[in-house]
Design a protein around this motif. Structure first.
Motif, mmCIF file in Angstrom:
data_model
loop_
_atom_site.group_PDB
_atom_site.id
_atom_site.type_symbol
_atom_site.label_atom_id
_atom_site.label_comp_id
_atom_site.label_asym_id
_atom_site.label_seq_id
_atom_site.Cartn_x
_atom_site.Cartn_y
_atom_site.Cartn_z
ATOM 1 N N ALA A 20 0.905 -1.162 0.126
ATOM 2 C CA ALA A 20 0.077 0.101 0.035
ATOM 3 C C ALA A 20 0.942 1.234 -0.131
ATOM 4 C CB ALA A 20 -0.995 -0.121 1.159
ATOM 5 N N LEU A 60 -0.525 4.648 0.058
ATOM 6 C CA LEU A 60 -1.052 5.590 0.891
ATOM 7 C C LEU A 60 -2.257 4.834 1.676
ATOM 8 C CD1 LEU A 60 -1.385 8.773 1.617
ATOM 9 C CD2 LEU A 60 -2.840 8.853 -0.271
ATOM 10 N N GLY A 61 -2.222 4.687 2.917
ATOM 11 C CA GLY A 61 -3.290 4.148 3.850
ATOM 12 C C GLY A 61 -3.325 2.810 3.387
ATOM 13 N N SER A 62 -4.535 2.354 3.091
ATOM 14 C CA SER A 62 -4.547 1.094 2.380
ATOM 15 C C SER A 62 -4.730 1.064 0.767
ATOM 16 C CB SER A 62 -5.983 0.413 2.947
ATOM 17 O OG SER A 62 -7.105 1.246 2.767
ATOM 18 N N ALA A 63 -4.476 2.122 0.304
ATOM 19 C CA ALA A 63 -4.404 2.029 -1.273
ATOM 20 C C ALA A 63 -3.186 1.731 -1.946
ATOM 21 C CB ALA A 63 -4.817 3.513 -1.572
ATOM 22 N N TYR A 64 -3.285 0.884 -2.933
ATOM 23 C CA TYR A 64 -2.196 0.456 -3.883
ATOM 24 C C TYR A 64 -2.244 1.311 -4.816
ATOM 25 C CZ TYR A 64 -1.922 -3.697 -0.880
ATOM 26 O OH TYR A 64 -1.957 -4.494 0.425
ATOM 27 N N ASP A 76 -7.945 0.432 -3.232
ATOM 28 C CA ASP A 76 -7.865 -0.306 -1.963
ATOM 29 C C ASP A 76 -7.748 -1.907 -2.229
ATOM 30 O OD1 ASP A 76 -7.883 1.556 -0.179
ATOM 31 O OD2 ASP A 76 -9.927 1.363 0.285
#
Length: 143
Positions: A53, A55-59, A75
């Protein structure tokens, strides 16, 4: 007279060698007529996703289509997102495995370095996420 004929033959021989050498400069040594320099099109219809990831849980997802690059956070790291309307309109320049991209609206620019299994994205400019600038994001090909 013999010296003139020898000079003419030597000149023709050198011209022949140079013309073969120059006309073959963009070909492989295999003689199969394929070129060694390929554009971004060789990666068309490929999807890549970051190894973790970003940014946070974003790929970070990367898509190459019709000679354009699209990037989008998601996500989900198993199924590519819909890239409709998300392809950059700016130029992609380079050849082989190394390219530069520009969004065309002065917000995003960077480099792409491809391998057989991944692409490394490096943003030289990212106005939406300045913290992404000058960092390598490795994205593996998703089949």
């Amino acid at each position: 007279m013999s010296k003139k004929i020898s000079t003419i033959f030597l000149s023709l021989f050198l011209i022949g060698i140079l013309s073969v050498s120059c006309s073959n400069s963009d070909k492989t040594g295999a003689g199969d007529g394929s070129t060694t320099t390929k554009g971004i099109e060789q990666y068309n219809n490929n999807f890549y996703v970051s190894t973790s990831a970003v940014l946070g849980s974003a790929y970070l997802w990367v898509s190459i289509k019709d000679g354009k690059v699209g990037m989008f956070p998601n996500d989900n790291n198993t199924t590519p997102p819909d890239f409709t309307g998300k392809y950059m309109t700016g130029p992609i320049t380079g050849s082989g495995t190394d390219y530069t991209f520009d969004s065309g609206d002065d917000t995003t620019a960077g480099t792409l370095k491809f391998s057989d299994t991944s692409v490394t994205v490096n943003f030289t400019k990212n106005t939406a996420m300045p913290s992404f600038e000058n960092k390598d994001f490795i994205c593996n090909i998703k089949k």
